[in-house]
Design an enzyme around this catalytic site. Sequence first.
Site, PDB file in Angstrom:
ATOM      1  N   HIS A 104     -12.039  -3.463  16.365  1.00 54.44           N
ATOM      2  CA  HIS A 104     -11.008  -4.183  17.114  1.00 54.44           C
ATOM      3  C   HIS A 104     -11.374  -5.671  17.168  1.00 54.44           C
ATOM      4  CE1 HIS A 104      -9.016  -0.527  18.647  1.00 54.44           C
ATOM      5  NE2 HIS A 104     -10.242  -0.012  18.716  1.00 54.44           N
ATOM      6  N   SER A 145      -4.914   6.694  17.274  1.00 54.20           N
ATOM      7  CA  SER A 145      -5.710   5.671  16.609  1.00 54.20           C
ATOM      8  C   SER A 145      -6.496   6.251  15.424  1.00 54.20           C
ATOM      9  CB  SER A 145      -6.627   4.999  17.626  1.00 54.20           C
ATOM     10  OG  SER A 145      -7.287   3.887  17.064  1.00 54.20           O
ATOM     11  N   HIS A 146      -7.832   6.280  15.550  1.00 49.22           N
ATOM     12  CA  HIS A 146      -8.705   6.691  14.448  1.00 49.22           C
ATOM     13  C   HIS A 146      -9.064   8.171  14.494  1.00 49.22           C
ATOM     14  CE1 HIS A 146     -11.314   5.986  17.867  1.00 49.22           C
ATOM     15  NE2 HIS A 146     -12.205   6.779  17.299  1.00 49.22           N
ATOM     16  N   ASP A 199      -5.041  -1.202  14.396  1.00 49.53           N
ATOM     17  CA  ASP A 199      -5.663  -2.197  15.274  1.00 49.53           C
ATOM     18  C   ASP A 199      -7.154  -2.366  14.996  1.00 49.53           C
ATOM     19  OD1 ASP A 199      -6.547   0.202  16.316  1.00 49.53           O
ATOM     20  OD2 ASP A 199      -5.699  -0.091  18.323  1.00 49.53           O
ATOM     21  N   ARG A 200      -7.679  -1.621  13.997  1.00 47.98           N
ATOM     22  CA  ARG A 200      -9.077  -1.784  13.575  1.00 47.98           C
ATOM     23  C   ARG A 200      -9.118  -2.261  12.119  1.00 47.98           C
ATOM     24  NH1 ARG A 200     -13.075   3.046  15.444  1.00 47.98           N
ATOM     25  NH2 ARG A 200     -12.558   3.188  17.648  1.00 47.98           N
ATOM     26  N   ASP A 242      -7.385   1.429  10.235  1.00 47.51           N
ATOM     27  CA  ASP A 242      -7.435   2.769  10.816  1.00 47.51           C
ATOM     28  C   ASP A 242      -6.022   3.325  10.972  1.00 47.51           C
ATOM     29  OD1 ASP A 242      -6.536   1.263  12.962  1.00 47.51           O
ATOM     30  OD2 ASP A 242      -7.689   2.376  14.442  1.00 47.51           O
ATOM     31  N   ASN A 258     -15.661   7.502  24.472  1.00 46.88           N
ATOM     32  CA  ASN A 258     -14.478   7.703  25.301  1.00 46.88           C
ATOM     33  C   ASN A 258     -13.288   8.227  24.512  1.00 46.88           C
ATOM     34  OD1 ASN A 258     -14.998   6.903  28.135  1.00 46.88           O
ATOM     35  ND2 ASN A 258     -15.701   5.022  27.170  1.00 46.88           N
ATOM     36  N   ARG A 312      -5.847  10.573  25.562  1.00 40.95           N
ATOM     37  CA  ARG A 312      -6.034  11.096  24.214  1.00 40.95           C
ATOM     38  C   ARG A 312      -6.494  12.547  24.297  1.00 40.95           C
ATOM     39  NH1 ARG A 312      -8.729   7.075  19.925  1.00 40.95           N
ATOM     40  NH2 ARG A 312      -7.623   5.666  21.325  1.00 40.95           N
ATOM     41  N   ASP A 369      -3.749   3.425  13.308  1.00 34.58           N
ATOM     42  CA  ASP A 369      -2.657   2.661  13.921  1.00 34.58           C
ATOM     43  C   ASP A 369      -2.769   1.157  13.695  1.00 34.58           C
ATOM     44  OD1 ASP A 369      -4.869   2.388  15.616  1.00 34.58           O
ATOM     45  OD2 ASP A 369      -3.629   2.211  17.409  1.00 34.58           O
ATOM     46  N   LYS A 390      -1.389   4.733  24.379  1.00 40.97           N
ATOM     47  CA  LYS A 390      -1.952   3.453  24.802  1.00 40.97           C
ATOM     48  C   LYS A 390      -0.885   2.728  25.610  1.00 40.97           C
ATOM     49  CE  LYS A 390      -5.040   2.945  20.796  1.00 40.97           C
ATOM     50  NZ  LYS A 390      -5.437   2.102  19.644  1.00 40.97           N
TER      51      LYS A 390
END
Length: 808
Positions: free
Chosen positions: A676, A455-456, A593-594, A589, A771, A366, A591, A465
Amino acid sequence: MTDNKKNSPKKNNPVQVALGKLQQHPVTLGVLVLIICCFVLLAFTLRHYMIDNARLVLANTNAESYAQQQLTLTNTYIQTQQQQLQNMAEKDLLIDALTAGDTEGIHRLEGLMKEWVENLSHGYLLSPQDNRLDKAHNFVGQAMSQKVLEGKQPDPVAAYIDSTWQLIFAYPLKTKEGVILGTMVAMLPADTLADSLLAKVNSSLGTTKLIQTLPDIPNTPVITLNNKMEALDGITLITKMPHWQIRFTGSAILLDQAQPPYLGFFIAVGILVIIMLLLVYVVIRYTLLHHKDKPKKRRSKNFVQNDAQGNTPVVKPTYTVDDSSDSFLQVIPSTASVTKTTEAEDTKTTGKPAFPDVVFRDYDIRGLANTQLTPEFAAQLGKVLAKKALSLGEHSLIVGCDGRKSSPALTSALEQGILSTGCNVIYLGQVPTPLLNFATHQIQETDCGIMVTASHNPAEYNGFKMFFKHHALCGDEIQALKAEMECDIPTKTDGQRDMRLLSADYVNDIVSDIVPAQNLKVVLDGSNGVAGELGVTLLEAIGCKVMPLHCDIDGDFPNHPPDTSVPANLEDLILCVKEHNADLGIALDGDGDRVVAVSASGKIIWPDELLMIFARDVISRQPGADVVFDIKSTRRLNNLISSYGGRPIMWKTGHSHMYNKILECDAPLGGEYSGHIFFRDRWHGFDDGLYAAARLIEIMSIREQGLDEIVSSFETTHATTEIKIDVADEEKFSIVDSLVSNHAFQDGKVSTIDGLRVDFPKAWGLIRASNTSPALTLRFEAESEEALEKIQSLFRQQLRSIDTNLTF
């Protein structure tokens, strides 16, 4: 002309001359040091008397005012209760029932007393022969009743009954002629007075106690509003009841808030500094005028000497001495310093651009699109990942991307890199990350995939990913990719590119698994991410009435950032849920996945609380199952999972780490505080915000309960959301390492599986390096506001011991 300049004597700085001369007079230096030390000590003494003492006096004054405020509140509470109960004791209804000796009517009225008086725990209508209080071991109440029958009016008394403090009041039940027929005894929990105080005062400013003082009985605290950071002297005030005292001890916060006037102190210090400088000047002047030193002369010449190979000039320092008697030896560096480097050292050619280390994160790749992550980067990554797939016996890679403006270019370059190795590409189009994971379970050709998404993260970011054989690449596996990307990978005949559309299959599989909703009204905030439109389709398919909010795909995220862990990003959703009287709000979020939920009342239900709901549901059908949660999650999960017969497992944060740990433990459920949620119960085990939302709606429908009602059954705590401290990516891990090595949490249970988490009996705190962004992340949870404040204060102290600029 140049030679003359080089050889002419250099004039010395007068300050250097003076300092050099003073070095020859240690007695004078000692006197100067003594003068300065005396004045510094005097300045600190002034500070103590003019600032510290003034602050203490001001803080004590504020504490007295604060204590007086609590005394007034306590007296008002007592007076209000006394008046209300006195009026009730005069009701004809109660007197008539006692006169008639109607036992059933008396008991019915005792029940009605609880409706007439808010928070009343017990009410009794007692005839002189009624000994129910003795049988209930309420000896204080019985004694007060006896005093009433003797014609006395006892003051309220606190008694410890059935493991709780009760405030007991007793009043006579009289005929119109004034004949005492019996007694009305009323009991109120002392907590009602505590709640009354807490509603009006700030408990963080000190410790408040209601002390009961009775003859021959030790002073007893009936109520304690505790703040353990006591810093001031205690203040004791007498309430309307002579045997009840308010005792208040101010905290360090109250002391910190006291701001005495500094002007007088600064004026006094300024005068001291002027006097000190005058004394220093006098001493130095006397020394320079009354002591002459003998001249010291030394000369040397500048010269430049080549090294042994004759390549790099080595500069030798020049020592020059003035002939005057006030000169001192000085080192004057040559201005002709030359550094010679070879082109081989200056430029290192590898044939490929260097890729920044910072983008290779712990559980994905990322970074900033177009600068850190370029099409060249994506193409080389595609080659490396295709080579990895081929080595595993796979001949195809599934590729999907989110709706960011940079995603098409990066996806195209990624595919070109994959195809150049002879590996095939199966392109899904713009899809949520859960759909790509779904594809790795559905498509026969391969179970490996790459998702282009950040993602977010904000719009300027992008990332990758990577999933191989239902394993998410993370940690050392991602770090190894950088070295592989610096190697040449031979090209082969291009592989084949195919496109598959699986959105309908994904929706159909979920619909066939979920119990239909009972026409729930749901607001869905898609955050302008790639999952919004598909989310609306899915929720409508399971029977919900859906109100879309920011569900159109826009890679600039114009309404709010796609990070559902930030409360500010949920404000639109909360407002919409309330305005439309919706049963539920769902936030996804960037993408998909949250997931985060909002209840009908507008309360945010954070993912670790959602995991509590899911854990209770799953473990009830799979006793003994493991449930994995991350280190940022509430520790209430431990108790809940264990109480339902499951095994709680805490693990490091990160969707890749969690996914792999769940597979390792064969756990049917797992989740992170960030949102997640992983179901291997009736689903495929990957993190899926859409499927988690559907399961939540199913639980609400089956239980026929709203989200507020469901979570109200859980233990309550006081917790922060995720707190972030911005730091450079290059520094965040070393800061956490320093804390882990040098922390001073001796009394806590320390976990270092991911950052530093410290658990105390009544609170816990966590600090770790993010991260996915240049930041430190922190979170805290405690049984009370005071404990929450204390644990945060402890972590602030530890951070400041590393760097005084680190705070939150």
